[in-house]
Design a protein around this motif. Sequence first.
Motif, PDB file in Angstrom:
ATOM      1  N   ALA A 180     -13.081 -16.843  -9.399  1.00  0.00           N
ATOM      2  CA  ALA A 180     -11.748 -16.344  -9.759  1.00  0.00           C
ATOM      3  C   ALA A 180     -11.688 -14.833  -9.697  1.00  0.00           C
ATOM      4  CB  ALA A 180     -11.368 -16.843 -11.150  1.00  0.00           C
ATOM      5  N   VAL A 181     -12.771 -14.190 -10.195  1.00  0.00           N
ATOM      6  CA  VAL A 181     -12.809 -12.721 -10.154  1.00  0.00           C
ATOM      7  C   VAL A 181     -12.837 -12.232  -8.714  1.00  0.00           C
ATOM      8  CG1 VAL A 181     -14.181 -10.700 -10.734  1.00  0.00           C
ATOM      9  CG2 VAL A 181     -13.848 -12.499 -12.426  1.00  0.00           C
ATOM     10  N   LEU A 182     -13.696 -12.870  -7.903  1.00  0.00           N
ATOM     11  CA  LEU A 182     -13.757 -12.470  -6.499  1.00  0.00           C
ATOM     12  C   LEU A 182     -12.420 -12.679  -5.798  1.00  0.00           C
ATOM     13  CD1 LEU A 182     -17.276 -13.867  -5.483  1.00  0.00           C
ATOM     14  CD2 LEU A 182     -16.628 -11.483  -5.874  1.00  0.00           C
ATOM     15  N   THR A 183     -11.799 -13.824  -6.097  1.00  0.00           N
ATOM     16  CA  THR A 183     -10.495 -14.089  -5.494  1.00  0.00           C
ATOM     17  C   THR A 183      -9.460 -13.045  -5.922  1.00  0.00           C
ATOM     18  OG1 THR A 183     -10.979 -16.457  -5.474  1.00  0.00           O
ATOM     19  CG2 THR A 183      -8.673 -15.800  -5.232  1.00  0.00           C
ATOM     20  N   ALA A 184      -9.461 -12.693  -7.218  1.00  0.00           N
ATOM     21  CA  ALA A 184      -8.516 -11.687  -7.712  1.00  0.00           C
ATOM     22  C   ALA A 184      -8.777 -10.330  -7.075  1.00  0.00           C
ATOM     23  CB  ALA A 184      -8.591 -11.582  -9.225  1.00  0.00           C
ATOM     24  N   VAL A 185     -10.081  -9.991  -6.934  1.00  0.00           N
ATOM     25  CA  VAL A 185     -10.435  -8.703  -6.330  1.00  0.00           C
ATOM     26  C   VAL A 185      -9.970  -8.641  -4.881  1.00  0.00           C
ATOM     27  CG1 VAL A 185     -12.366  -7.244  -5.618  1.00  0.00           C
ATOM     28  CG2 VAL A 185     -12.350  -8.272  -7.888  1.00  0.00           C
ATOM     29  N   ILE A 186     -10.027  -9.759  -4.211  1.00  0.00           N
ATOM     30  CA  ILE A 186      -9.625  -9.781  -2.801  1.00  0.00           C
ATOM     31  C   ILE A 186      -8.114  -9.931  -2.641  1.00  0.00           C
ATOM     32  CG2 ILE A 186      -9.852 -11.063  -0.633  1.00  0.00           C
ATOM     33  CD1 ILE A 186     -12.703 -11.803  -1.522  1.00  0.00           C
ATOM     34  N   VAL A 187      -7.529 -10.842  -3.450  1.00  0.00           N
ATOM     35  CA  VAL A 187      -6.130 -11.191  -3.244  1.00  0.00           C
ATOM     36  C   VAL A 187      -5.175 -10.140  -3.797  1.00  0.00           C
ATOM     37  CG1 VAL A 187      -4.350 -12.875  -3.844  1.00  0.00           C
ATOM     38  CG2 VAL A 187      -6.618 -13.657  -3.148  1.00  0.00           C
ATOM     39  N   ILE A 188      -5.483  -9.583  -4.960  1.00  0.00           N
ATOM     40  CA  ILE A 188      -4.544  -8.635  -5.587  1.00  0.00           C
ATOM     41  C   ILE A 188      -4.278  -7.414  -4.692  1.00  0.00           C
ATOM     42  CG2 ILE A 188      -4.255  -7.035  -7.515  1.00  0.00           C
ATOM     43  CD1 ILE A 188      -5.474  -9.152  -9.331  1.00  0.00           C
ATOM     44  N   PRO A 189      -5.307  -6.745  -4.136  1.00  0.00           N
ATOM     45  CA  PRO A 189      -4.987  -5.630  -3.225  1.00  0.00           C
ATOM     46  C   PRO A 189      -4.184  -6.066  -2.012  1.00  0.00           C
ATOM     47  CG  PRO A 189      -7.268  -5.511  -3.927  1.00  0.00           C
ATOM     48  CD  PRO A 189      -6.763  -6.838  -4.394  1.00  0.00           C
ATOM     49  N   MET A 190      -4.445  -7.326  -1.546  1.00  0.00           N
ATOM     50  CA  MET A 190      -3.693  -7.817  -0.398  1.00  0.00           C
ATOM     51  C   MET A 190      -2.245  -8.120  -0.746  1.00  0.00           C
ATOM     52  SD  MET A 190      -6.519 -10.393   1.278  1.00  0.00           S
ATOM     53  CE  MET A 190      -5.322 -10.973   2.451  1.00  0.00           C
ATOM     54  N   SER A 191      -1.950  -8.222  -2.036  1.00  0.00           N
ATOM     55  CA  SER A 191      -0.587  -8.553  -2.455  1.00  0.00           C
ATOM     56  C   SER A 191       0.327  -7.341  -2.493  1.00  0.00           C
ATOM     57  CB  SER A 191      -0.615  -9.225  -3.839  1.00  0.00           C
ATOM     58  OG  SER A 191      -1.374 -10.413  -3.805  1.00  0.00           O
ATOM     59  N   PHE A 192      -0.247  -6.125  -2.398  1.00  0.00           N
ATOM     60  CA  PHE A 192       0.555  -4.902  -2.400  1.00  0.00           C
ATOM     61  C   PHE A 192       0.946  -4.544  -0.972  1.00  0.00           C
ATOM     62  CE2 PHE A 192      -1.525  -4.375  -6.523  1.00  0.00           C
ATOM     63  CZ  PHE A 192      -0.457  -3.982  -7.302  1.00  0.00           C
ATOM     64  N   SER A 193       2.191  -4.189  -0.822  1.00  0.00           N
ATOM     65  CA  SER A 193       2.704  -3.719   0.472  1.00  0.00           C
ATOM     66  C   SER A 193       3.332  -2.349   0.275  1.00  0.00           C
ATOM     67  CB  SER A 193       3.724  -4.702   1.045  1.00  0.00           C
ATOM     68  OG  SER A 193       3.117  -5.954   1.310  1.00  0.00           O
ATOM     69  N   TYR A 194       3.239  -1.501   1.298  1.00  0.00           N
ATOM     70  CA  TYR A 194       3.654  -0.114   1.179  1.00  0.00           C
ATOM     71  C   TYR A 194       4.714   0.220   2.229  1.00  0.00           C
ATOM     72  CZ  TYR A 194      -0.652   0.307  -1.556  1.00  0.00           C
ATOM     73  OH  TYR A 194      -1.643   0.148  -2.484  1.00  0.00           O
ATOM     74  N   LEU A 195       5.629   1.078   1.825  1.00  0.00           N
ATOM     75  CA  LEU A 195       6.593   1.684   2.737  1.00  0.00           C
ATOM     76  C   LEU A 195       6.547   3.197   2.560  1.00  0.00           C
ATOM     77  CD1 LEU A 195       9.791  -0.564   2.510  1.00  0.00           C
ATOM     78  CD2 LEU A 195       8.289  -0.304   4.484  1.00  0.00           C
ATOM     79  N   GLU A 196       6.485   3.924   3.677  1.00  0.00           N
ATOM     80  CA  GLU A 196       6.506   5.380   3.609  1.00  0.00           C
ATOM     81  C   GLU A 196       7.929   5.873   3.320  1.00  0.00           C
ATOM     82  OE1 GLU A 196       3.974   7.197   3.581  1.00  0.00           O
ATOM     83  OE2 GLU A 196       2.413   5.812   4.260  1.00  0.00           O
ATOM     84  N   TYR A 197       8.036   7.145   2.970  1.00  0.00           N
ATOM     85  CA  TYR A 197       9.344   7.708   2.619  1.00  0.00           C
ATOM     86  C   TYR A 197      10.291   7.732   3.812  1.00  0.00           C
ATOM     87  CZ  TYR A 197       7.766  11.966   4.942  1.00  0.00           C
ATOM     88  OH  TYR A 197       7.322  12.874   5.862  1.00  0.00           O
ATOM     89  N   TYR A 198       9.757   7.656   5.018  1.00  0.00           N
ATOM     90  CA  TYR A 198      10.584   7.681   6.218  1.00  0.00           C
ATOM     91  C   TYR A 198      10.763   6.283   6.810  1.00  0.00           C
ATOM     92  CZ  TYR A 198       5.802   7.845   8.038  1.00  0.00           C
ATOM     93  OH  TYR A 198       4.476   7.593   8.276  1.00  0.00           O
ATOM     94  N   GLU A 199      10.681   5.232   5.975  1.00  0.00           N
ATOM     95  CA  GLU A 199      10.784   3.869   6.469  1.00  0.00           C
ATOM     96  C   GLU A 199      11.714   3.033   5.601  1.00  0.00           C
ATOM     97  OE1 GLU A 199       6.328   3.203   8.426  1.00  0.00           O
ATOM     98  OE2 GLU A 199       6.718   2.624   6.338  1.00  0.00           O
ATOM     99  N   TYR A 200      12.408   2.093   6.258  1.00  0.00           N
ATOM    100  CA  TYR A 200      13.104   0.995   5.597  1.00  0.00           C
ATOM    101  C   TYR A 200      12.317  -0.289   5.865  1.00  0.00           C
ATOM    102  CZ  TYR A 200      17.194   4.122   5.496  1.00  0.00           C
ATOM    103  OH  TYR A 200      18.041   5.167   5.291  1.00  0.00           O
ATOM    104  N   GLY A 201      12.569  -1.321   5.072  1.00  0.00           N
ATOM    105  CA  GLY A 201      11.857  -2.561   5.317  1.00  0.00           C
ATOM    106  C   GLY A 201      12.569  -3.774   4.750  1.00  0.00           C
ATOM    107  N   PHE A 202      12.372  -4.911   5.436  1.00  0.00           N
ATOM    108  CA  PHE A 202      12.779  -6.214   4.937  1.00  0.00           C
ATOM    109  C   PHE A 202      11.527  -7.005   4.564  1.00  0.00           C
ATOM    110  CE2 PHE A 202      16.469  -5.425   7.845  1.00  0.00           C
ATOM    111  CZ  PHE A 202      17.445  -5.406   6.859  1.00  0.00           C
ATOM    112  N   LYS A 203      11.626  -7.812   3.540  1.00  0.00           N
ATOM    113  CA  LYS A 203      10.513  -8.664   3.141  1.00  0.00           C
ATOM    114  C   LYS A 203      10.310  -9.749   4.199  1.00  0.00           C
ATOM    115  CE  LYS A 203       8.965 -11.656  -0.647  1.00  0.00           C
ATOM    116  NZ  LYS A 203       9.325 -12.226  -1.971  1.00  0.00           N
TER     117      LYS A 203
END
Length: 352
Positions: free
Chosen positions: A38-61
Amino acid sequence: MMPEVVSRRFVIRQPPPSTSVIHSKKVVVCSVIFAILAVLTAVIVIPMSFSYLEYYEYGFKQQKSTGKVWLENIYTGKRYFLGPDYNFLVYPADSQPLDLIKIDVFTKDKLEVALSAHMQYFLRKDELTLLHKTFNVYFDDVMKTSAVDALKGAIPIFTTRELIQNRSSVEKVLHSAVRQRLGGECCRPDCSQYGQACPEGCKPVPLCTDKDKGLHADVVHFQLGKYYIPSPVETRYMEALVLQETTLREQLLQNASVVRKETQAIVKEIKNQAREITSNATAKANLITRVANADYRKSIEEARIIGLARCLSSLNITDEEKKISFDYLRALLDNGKVRLNINFDQLIAGKL
């Protein structure tokens, strides 16, 4: 014979463990393994769950596994927790350069020329959903093609000479044409957004349909580049320009000659006026000086007469001949070059 020695070993045997103890150990081991997983899964999955947009970008999910896009929300530059199976379909929020080089067009006088233009456009955030439904993320070629069509449709109202001589007017017309082709006929909700946000004759927002919104982009800046005119035509224009400049040069030389002559005449006139003023001032000064000297002599004579009368009255001189003699002697003494002597033996010094 030696006696036989028999050794005996005593083995202590423990009773076998019970079934409940074995089961509890297995549970503990499994729990530890599951916790580690569970810890390994959380360590791997949680960072993968974050998505980033730069200040010069728009985005759709967007869902990675299926490619489905949610158009309900438009995201801007930030970090978001979407989940491991989601990311963003990215659109640019900053200015997008569009360079058109050597676009062949026809002028009003049926001459084919080429021109270059540079522009910068912005995608409209409030119309990004419509842009996605129409073009997805493949809008660059459409923008370029539409801009070229706008230039080709706007140039034929100008002659080749007007392209050269009225460059600023041509640039304004082309900017308006490209802005209308990419941005449509609708007014923007905020007319102060940029210079051409609400051009004359644009449709109010409540009356606009999706077809009136063009390609959902604002052409904020436009720069007209170089013209490419055929060599024979360019040569004739250059000769005409040289002749025009030569004519202007001759006119300037003639005007300069006329100005020099007029200046010389003005200088002479000013000098004559100065001499006239100087002569008048000198004459007036001499007149004033002479009048002053006359007044001075008049005052002196009047004072002398009054003084002589008082002097003769004090000396009781009443004889006219003596008065005349006294006045004559005084006049001689006033002359510094006269030396008086009595019988030439005694020098009369000093004034009477």
